[in-house]
Design an enzyme around this catalytic site. Structure first.
Site, PDB file in Angstrom:
ATOM      1  N   ASP A  95      11.426  10.138  -9.289  1.00 46.77           N
ATOM      2  CA  ASP A  95      12.596   9.417  -9.595  1.00 46.77           C
ATOM      3  C   ASP A  95      13.637  10.060 -10.594  1.00 46.77           C
ATOM      4  O   ASP A  95      14.835   9.903 -10.716  1.00 46.77           O
ATOM      5  CB  ASP A  95      12.429   8.066  -9.924  1.00 46.77           C
ATOM      6  CG  ASP A  95      12.001   6.851  -8.918  1.00 46.77           C
ATOM      7  OD1 ASP A  95      11.885   7.402  -7.966  1.00 46.77           O
ATOM      8  OD2 ASP A  95      11.677   5.673  -9.262  1.00 46.77           O
ATOM      9  N   SER A 126      -2.034   3.202  -6.425  1.00 55.09           N
ATOM     10  CA  SER A 126      -1.647   2.523  -7.935  1.00 55.09           C
ATOM     11  C   SER A 126      -1.263   3.199  -9.011  1.00 55.09           C
ATOM     12  O   SER A 126      -0.323   3.879  -9.012  1.00 55.09           O
ATOM     13  CB  SER A 126      -3.103   1.945  -8.314  1.00 55.09           C
ATOM     14  OG  SER A 126      -3.062   0.819  -9.048  1.00 55.09           O
ATOM     15  N   LYS A 133       0.077   0.836  -3.064  1.00 55.38           N
ATOM     16  CA  LYS A 133      -0.512  -0.471  -3.822  1.00 55.38           C
ATOM     17  C   LYS A 133       0.392  -0.482  -5.325  1.00 55.38           C
ATOM     18  O   LYS A 133       0.075   0.154  -6.262  1.00 55.38           O
ATOM     19  CB  LYS A 133      -2.009  -0.191  -4.385  1.00 55.38           C
ATOM     20  CG  LYS A 133      -2.547  -1.360  -5.162  1.00 55.38           C
ATOM     21  CD  LYS A 133      -3.932  -0.922  -5.750  1.00 55.38           C
ATOM     22  CE  LYS A 133      -4.459  -1.892  -6.431  1.00 55.38           C
ATOM     23  NZ  LYS A 133      -4.060  -2.131  -7.717  1.00 55.38           N
TER      24      LYS A 133
END
Length: 554
Positions: free
Chosen positions: A320, A309, A334
């Site tokens: 990224d 999470s 999650k």
């Protein structure tokens, strides 16, 4: 956006259960009821009540008409849990009696007496009173055994840990009397403790690995996490930190805003950190702002299968944007956002309202359509299987391949896959260590040794002196093996050296924690941690720049 048929309404999910109940009740009651009652049953099941009221009426009717006594509150709670299980694994209902215990970790504090304790031989043993907390002020000491709370005996009665916590916690300003057994004192010692607000820290430890590399470990994301991190980061920078290892292993997440604030410390202005989107929620994007405290220096983030999470938001944003290197094992997966609604009776509903996506567009939520049991079984299989072999693009399929800002391939569809995978250690060489650890023998021996030798161990000036100078001698190791044998553990004629090395390391770490806290625990435990040592090697050997320069992932 996902197509609407993949997000069925609550009614479509609940209707089979509701109709089954209606049919069964209708059939059984129709046989037994008199004609006078049948009319009222017909009205009760009539569509004129509206589908939104049907479930409530069913529960009420069962409560007042069922052949045996019914606990209506239990019936309501079990029905809610059953309904939520049909949605996703992370939508949950929190009964009022459990709300405070569930919510306190997210708030960063709780009200209680302020101790770290272990249950040892069915007895509450104080590991450390929290500095400045009520227990320390009252005079409790490490090693004290809490035998009584008020007039109730809590030692040797197999009281669950949660029940112990409930007895010790309470509203700020209230008093609690405990009686403790202290080594060297014949009688029980009484202490009256005034409960207070106790900080519940997200940060386990922050220290300098060497003159350049700092290490920070976070165990969760709460309302206080960002400030804890910033304070620790600035302190390490004052000590000369130029490179950072951020350890998010075992961090199951928490408050989403805290993860966004943390990621903002690492990214330059106007970088997308995360976006969320749901069937009933419009897309919302969150961008970094100016003034991050660690925007350009080398950064390594450690993750494993229990990083979830909020941890994945941070790791995904850093990966990224090619801002740092992710090392470890594939994270939990999650990617669902829960919204908490507090209800009138003190209970709460945490309902999944959106999916979150990393800047490249990845939704890293694992599939859960096969049910909750299969959801967690798949995680166990993955831990022991593909963590050793990172998935390749041709295995995952083109639809879940994404590219970072520098063009590296990253994957969606099931957690954050690290840039460098360090497989879980397994094999025959670890069997004896695992047996001893799983039976709790290493922990118990370490506590007993600390308790017997507390005065001698306190002669070390501080945690650093303990870590540098204390060793598990052959004599201590032999004592441990004798203890393990007496506790029923079979000792092979030749214990593998790897198991013995891990036992020595864990004994030292646990003894250090019992005396000096986390500062003498994690630095010892990390010495043989392959993921940690890989991170240090990447930073020291100059391979960090190559790995963040857009080359294909190894």
């Amino acid at each position: 956006m996902e197509k609407s048929e993949k997000h069925p309404t609550g009614l479509r999910l609940y209707l089979p259960l509701i109709l089954a109940l209606v049919l069964v009740i209708g059939f059984l009651l129709g046989v037994k009821l008199s004609s006078n009652n049948r009319a009222s049953v017909t009205r009760f099941l009539s569509p004129s009540h509206g589908q939104n009221e049907l479930l409530n009426h069913l529960i009420n009717y069962i409560s007042i008409s069922y052949v045996d006594s019914i606990d209506q509150q239990q019936l309501v709670e079990e029905t809610i849990h059953a309904l939520l299980r049909n949605l996703d694994p992370h939508s949950t209902f929190i009964p009022a009696r459990d709300f405070q215990a569930m919510n306190d970790p997210l708030m960063g504090s709780f009200e209680g007496i302020g101790i770290e304790f272990n249950m040892i031989l069915d007895t509450v043993v104080v590991i450390n009173p929290i500095a400045g907390g009520p227990s320390q002020k009252a005079g409790l000491m490490p090693g004290d055994r809490i035998v009584k709370v008020g007039d109730e005996n809590i030692a040797g009665v197999e009281l669950p840990t949660n029940d112990v916590v409930r007895r010790l916690r309470g509203e700020k300003g209230t008093e609690i009397t405990v009686k403790v057994l202290r080594r060297g004192v014949a009688d029980l010692l009484p202490f009256t403790i005034v409960r207070d607000v106790i900080p519940q820290y997200s940060l386990d430890i922050a220290y300098m690995v060497d003159e350049n590399i700092g290490y920070i470990r976070l165990n969760k994301f709460s309302a206080t996490t960002h400030q804890e991190f910033v304070t620790a980061m600035r302190q390490l920078q004052e000590e000369g930190m130029k490179q950072l290892i951020l350890d998010l292993r075992g961090n199951g997440g928490g408050v989403m805003d805290a993860s966004i604030a943390l990621a903002d410390e690492f990214l330059s202005a106007q970088k997308l950190i995360v976006y969320t989107e749901g069937f009933n929620r419009q897309r919302q994007e969150v961008y970094s702002r100016r003034g991050g405290g660690f925007e350009t220096q080398p950064l390594v983030i450690l993750i494993d299968e229990w990083s979830a999470s909020a941890s994945e938001i941070v790791a995904g944003a850093v990966q990224d944007h090619d801002r740092g290197i992710i090392i470890g094992r594939r994270s939990f997966g999650k990617g669902l956002v829960q919204e908490q609604v507090n209800l009138a009776d003190g209970s709460a509903l945490r309902l999944t309202v959106a999916r979150y996506h990393t800047p490249s567009g990845r939704s890293i939520q694992r599939p859960y359509q096969q049910g909750e049991e299969q959801y967690y079984f798949d995680l166990m299989q993955r831990m022991m299987g593909d963590a050793e072999n990172p998935p390749q693009p041709e295995e995952l399929g083109d639809t879940i391949q994404f590219r970072t800002s520098a063009g590296r391939i990253v994957f969606g569809g099931g957690g954050i896959t690290p840039d460098i995978v360090v497989p879980m250690q397994s094999g025959e060489q670890f069997v004896f260590f695992n047996q001893a650890a799983n039976k709790g023998l290493i922990n118990r021996f370490a506590f007993n040794y600390s308790d017997r030798n507390r005065a001698a161990l306190m002669r070390f000036a501080n945690a650093d002196a303990f870590v540098t100078n204390f060793t598990i001698s052959q004599g201590i190791l032999n004592d441990f093996l004798g203890f393990a044998r007496a506790e029923g553990l079979s000792i092979p004629s030749q214990v593998h050296p790897e198991s013995l090395a891990l036992i020595r390391q864990n004994l030292k770490a646990l003894i250090g924690r019992n005396i000096f806290g986390a500062e003498a625990f994690f630095p010892v435990l990390l010495q043989r941690d392959q993921t940690f040592t890989k991170a240090v090697d990447v930073l020291r050997q100059g391979t960090y720049r190559e790995l963040t320069a857009g080359v294909a992932r190894p």
